[in-house]
Design an enzyme around this catalytic site. Structure first.
Site, short mmCIF file in Angstrom:
data_model
loop_
_atom_site.label_atom_id
_atom_site.label_comp_id
_atom_site.label_asym_id
_atom_site.label_seq_id
_atom_site.Cartn_x
_atom_site.Cartn_y
_atom_site.Cartn_z
N ASP A 1 18.76 54.64 70.13
CA ASP A 1 19.05 53.40 69.41
C ASP A 1 19.47 52.27 70.35
OD1 ASP A 1 18.52 54.27 66.82
OD2 ASP A 1 20.49 55.20 66.63
N ASP B 1 21.54 52.43 59.51
CA ASP B 1 21.23 53.85 59.41
C ASP B 1 21.68 54.37 58.06
OD1 ASP B 1 20.17 54.03 61.90
OD2 ASP B 1 21.93 54.85 62.86
N ASP C 1 23.53 55.15 66.27
CA ASP C 1 24.44 56.14 66.82
C ASP C 1 23.80 56.98 67.92
OD1 ASP C 1 22.67 57.58 65.32
OD2 ASP C 1 24.15 58.46 63.96
#
Length: 1049
Positions: free
Chosen positions: A798, A458, A794
């Site tokens: 996901d 990310d 997070d």
């Protein structure tokens, strides 16, 4: 305990509320209306105010009446259960069989009837025949005890951690008229809870008010589709489910063991099974489903209401049919309870099988040689043989003896110290990794990370600081690259609408608090993007709380919450004078595509067509994005009752209530207020960490929801993209076009393999895109060693990608409960540099095990050759069973402890990863094993046949008492093994085997201790160890042979 089924002071019994919570949909709406007169009536019965909640003083009495929000955890596995689980390892099973066979052979030899005059060289060897079996059994016991203790302590650690997390797990509850953070365990029936996107619901409840609320109930129902919730359609919220969209308030109606999740967990606890005991296809609830889906060992068994698999257990979000990418085999594996082998475990099992096969082959050859030798010496005519006749009893006894010798050779070949080395190395590393901000949830993830070839990371909070600040604005037709203007410097139509749009159209939990320490920046609480926008309001000279007081949260009419599809958030409030005002914020290009007007320099709306939008994209949004800024569009729309006078060009006449379910129509023809550029600086340590990964042969890819230009800029600053390199930067929609078959719309591996090797940045991506990327890279076979993929996440969505990855990293600070549950490792500081440390530790574990293998297999090769030679040629052995017990002790315990505790160094990141398919023993290791084994064999046989010429020890083969000759051979063998332990510290062609030795004092201490013990055994072992004290000259010769091992390496 809670009160029984009867009515209590709150007007509702436990049984009554439990029956209510079993209703669903319109049935629940009807029941609430008929039995209580609506939700307000239920609140009155429970003596709770929908606006101000309950009083803090009532908490204890409510716990007494309805129970506490705690489910007694399932009893932990006993030490015996953990020990039995540890014994399921293939290598240990092989060792157990070898130990039983060896002990059986020793008992047979001890009690069998001997023929008169029969001798077998040293009778003490027969008396000590049990030692080999006991030594192997001892090694197995040590491994099982260490593994079981490690699992036991790890489970205790996780239970302690869970208890700590429960103390830190807070939920927004309204009490005494104030919104406050309350411990999940302290939530009681009657509490008014605020729920929002990403929350794992801690109790059952009835919706009082909701905004676009969607819940993932797959953890309880098995249905992967998100369920729309609302006061008039389905007001039931269940504990253990996850809020995927929207927000709202609920009144708690059941907690702990009386909640829906609690009832199921109670049943599971009663049966002691985590899987469906009836053998049917009913979906496994919450934790049980998580454990089976994860396919990873050593999960803590404690039951928690808030830590559930939810979305992680469901198919990935996204309605484009991409979920078909998961094949039937994957689905079977997903719900299988069997443990999936890690990369290292698979390689170790394969190696153990090969060693067993080689040992069996050598044993068979030994048996054949002994049979031929016996037949020649017994039946051949003199002078070649004795010329004896066939004697069934005598010859059968010899045949049995030869089988025993062959089996003994196989037993000697087995690497009995290997499981202990693996266990010690993993346990040591996991403990140390905690200090490097890596909380390892699954032991195998530790070594798997050392094989990682790709990291999909990310951006926000991992590569960047996640402290966002508005640094550029485009308002009233002018771009301000440095924000200096105040509220009064803009036309009131712009500044007032901007401040109101930001303040109201954001989560009311997002706030900016004063700095806790002087000279520090103010503290951002809640969503960081919203905090950046709220900071802009403060910079303009206004306060967002003033606007929020005008429009309290309960006065909000409708909210379309942010999600990965919308990439925007929209809030509808009542308009003074009637009608509604809609505020929208989100990804700038998404918001602008819904706009038909824009406020000009005087604050007046003017048409905003496609050409004007494209001009702003070129002149405003793209330059901002190229500076690494996230661009947020702000817009509004006014619904004005028809007949209210002259309408403005951007005002929509209103006849009755709009169809709020028709979102595309409602959120259209907006008026753009402006575009805000938000900066999220790259973490200062990230570029160096990414360079380390690249030097280590690990490809880092950025997967983000941001604008492609912003993503490209941040990737360049991080070092993911470098000038002049021909790498791909794609948006999610372009990525899908390239990898999907145009006819079927399905992902094909061939098309995928043409994209992923050059892909470095995936922008404007959805969680489904991330899942597709991860699963496609893992499935690809175009790389020589196959890819091993790590991924960070997070968010709730996901979960599938985190679980699919070889190693899933969840963010410890920003991560949702679902993401943490789906992960293998939790980054307690949300920092990419901690992933690099995980790579170092993973490679260190892999290398530690390889070092031990190199060390032990050298000893095994020498021991097997000596055993075979002794049996086939001289009918005596220079290495006695009791002496081999000491050598095994060096290997099994001391060497594994010494080599497993090597600390990682930066040089681990200077080589390429091994990948998924590279053999555990590479060419360099094989050369070292064979080379050192040859050296030791040459010295051993030279001493055996020519010891009198070199070190002045008489040749005494077949002696029944300890001799200097055989003692010197034993001593030389142990010292060569001991010095080879130093060699084993390096397995990658390093010439300086002593480098880093000063950092591992435990290795030095163990080595010196072993050497001192060897001196005592040789000089004072006597008949026990079958040794005879050596002279100083003999010791010097043995030391020279030991030093020769270092030179040979």
């Amino acid at each position: 305990m809670a009160a029984g089924g009867g009515r209590n002071e709150y007007g509702c019994s436990l049984q009554e509320l439990r029956t209510l919570m079993e209703c669903r949909g319109h049935e629940a709406v009807s029941k609430i209306q008929s039995d209580y007169g609506g939700v307000d009536g239920l609140c009155k019965r429970l003596k709770a105010s929908p606006q101000s909640g309950i009083n803090e003083s009532e908490v204890s009495s409510r716990k007494q009446a309805f129970g506490a929000n705690v489910i007694p955890p399932k009893p932990p596995k006993t030490f015996l259960q953990l020990a039995l689980e540890a014994m399921q390892d293939y290598t240990l099973i092989m060792l157990i069989v070898c130990a039983l066979v060896s002990l059986g052979i020793s008992l047979y030899q001890k009690f069998r009837t001997k023929t008169p005059g029969e001798t077998h060289g040293d009778d003490s060897e027969e008396q000590a025949g049990w030692i080999e079996g006991v030594a192997i059994a001892f090694a197995v016991v040590v491994v099982v005890l260490v593994t079981a203790f490690n699992d036991w302590s790890k489970e205790r650690q996780f239970r302690g951690l869970q208890a700590k997390l429960e103390q830190e797990h807070l939920f927004d509850v309204i009490r005494n008229g104030q919104v406050s953070k309350v411990l999940v365990n302290d939530i009681v029936v009657g509490d008014i809870c605020q729920v929002k996107y990403g929350d794992a619901l801690p109790a059952d409840g009835i919706i009082i008010q909701s905004n676009d609320l969607k819940v993932d109930e797959s953890s309880l129902t098995g249905e992967s589709d998100h369920v729309k919730k609302g006061e008039d359609r389905d007001p039931i919220l269940m504990s253990g489910t996850n809020v995927m969209e929207g927000s709202g308030r609920m009144i708690v109606t059941a907690v702990g063991i009386n909640s829906q999740a609690g009832i199921i967990f109670s049943l599971l606890g009663a049966t002691g099974e985590a899987e469906g005991a009836d053998g049917d296809d009913k979906p496994a609830p919450a934790q049980a489903q998580k454990r089976s889906a994860n396919d990873k060992p050593n999960d803590p068994e404690a039951v928690q209401l808030t830590a559930v698999s939810g979305a992680a257990g469901s198919s990935p979000a996204g309605g484009d049919g991409a979920t078909n990418h998961v094949d039937d085999e994957e689905k079977k594996k997903k719900y299988s309870s069997s443990k999936e082998k890690s990369i290292l475990q698979a390689k170790l099992t394969s190696l153990a099988i090969r060693i067993g096969n080689v040992g069996s082959l050598i044993g068979a050859v030994t048996f054949l040689v002994l049979i031929i030798k016996y037949c020649v010496l017994t039946f051949a005519q003199p002078p070649t043989g004795a010329g004896l006749e066939f004697n069934f009893t005598r010859d059968l006894q010899k045949f049995i003896d030869f089988v025993i010798i062959s089996v003994t050779v196989i037993v000697v070949a087995v690497p009995e110290g290997l499981p202990l080395a693996v266990t010690l190395s993993l346990a040591y590393s996991v403990k140390k990794m905690m200090k490097d901000n890596n909380l390892v949830r699954h032991l195998d993830a530790c070594e798997t990370m050392g094989n990682a070839t790709a990291i999909c990371s990310d951006k926000t909070g991992t590569l960047t600081t996640n402290r966002m600040t508005a640094v550029q604005v485009y308002l009233g037709g002018a771009l301000e690259k440095k924000i200096t203007k105040k509220y009064s410097d803009y036309p009131k139509e712009i500044s007032e609408m901007l401040c109101k749009a930001i303040s109201v159209n954001s989560g009311y939990t997002s706030r900016i608090l004063p700095a806790e320490v002087a000279n520090e920046l103010p503290k951002q609480v809640g969503n960081k993007t919203e905090c950046a926008l709220l900071g802009l309001v403060l910079d303009l000279g206004k306060h967002y709380d003033d606007y929020r007081r005008e429009v309290p949260e309960e006065a909000i009419h409708k909210i379309y919450t942010f999600n990965s599809v919308r990439k925007s958030m929209t809030t509808v409030i009542n308009r003074p004078g009637g009608g509604y005002i809609l505020f929208c914020k989100g990804a700038s290009e998404m918001v602008m595509s819904k706009c038909a007007f824009i406020l000009d320099g005087q604050g007046q709306p003017r048409p905003f067509g496609k050409p004007e939008q494209e001009q702003i994209v070129r002149q405003v949004i793209e330059p901002m994005a190229c500076d690494g800024l996230r661009t947020i569009g702000i817009a509004f729309k006014e619904f004005v009752p028809r007949g209210s006078g002259q309408l403005g060009p951007n005002e929509v006449p209103l006849d009755g209530e709009p169809d709020w379910d028709n979102e595309d129509q409602v959120v259209s023809r907006l008026t753009c207020i402006g575009v805000i550029g938000i900066e999220d600086p790259v973490r200062p340590e990230v570029p160096a960490a990414i360079r380390k990964c690249q030097n280590a042969g690990i490809c880092v890819r950025m997967v983000t929801g941001d604008n492609i230009n912003t993503a490209r800029s941040i990737a360049t600053k991080c070092g993911i993209l470098k000038p002049g390199e021909n790498f791909l930067v794609l948006e999610g929609k372009d990525f899908n076009k390239r990898i999907r078959d145009p006819n079927t719309g399905q992902v094909t591996q061939d098309r995928f393999d043409q994209v992923w090797p050059r892909l470095r940045v995936l922008a404007r991506s959805s969680p489904q895109d991330k899942y597709t990327l991860v699963s496609g890279i893992i499935a690809s076979k175009i790389s020589a060693g196959r890819e091993v993929v790590a991924v960070t996440g997070d968010g709730t969505n996901d979960g599938p990608a985190l679980k699919k990855a070889d190693v899933g990293f969840a963010m410890g600070i920003q991560g949702t409960d679902v993401a943490k549950e789906a992960s293998d490792i939790i980054l307690t500081d949300d920092n990419f540099s901690s992933i690099v440390k995980a790579v170092m530790w993973g490679r260190n574990v892999y290398d530690s095990i390889s070092k031990f293998l190199q060390f032990q297999l050298t000893v095994n090769v020498v021991a097997v050759v000596v055993a075979v030679f002794s049996a086939c040629v001289i009918s005596d052995t220079p290495l006695r069973a009791i002496q081999m017990l000491w050598v095994n002790l060096i290997m099994d315990t001391l060497a594994s402890l010494a080599l497993a505790t090597e600390l990682p160094s930066d040089e681990l990141l200077e080589r390429k990863p091994y990948g998924r398919t590279k053999p555990l023993i590479d060419t360099t290791m094989l050369r070292n094993i064979v080379g050192n084994a040859l050296y030791q064999l040459v010295i051993t046989f030279f001493l055996l046949f020519c010891g009198d010429k070199m070190i002045d020890t008489p040749i005494e083969i077949g002696s029944r008492v300890p001799t200097e000759h055989f003692t010197a051979i034993f001593n030389a063998f142990v010292l060569m093994t001991l010095f080879n332990e130093i060699n084993a510290r390096k397995i990658h062609n390093q010439r300086n085997i002593f480098s880093g030795l000063q950092r591992n004092l435990l290795f030095v201490l163990i080595w010196i201790t072993t050497f001192v013990l060897q001196i005592l055994i040789v000089q004072y072992g006597g008949m026990v160890f079958r040794t005879r004290g050596l002279e100083l000259s003999h010791w010097l010769w043995c030391l020279c042979f030991g030093f020769g091992t270092l030179v040979w390496h």
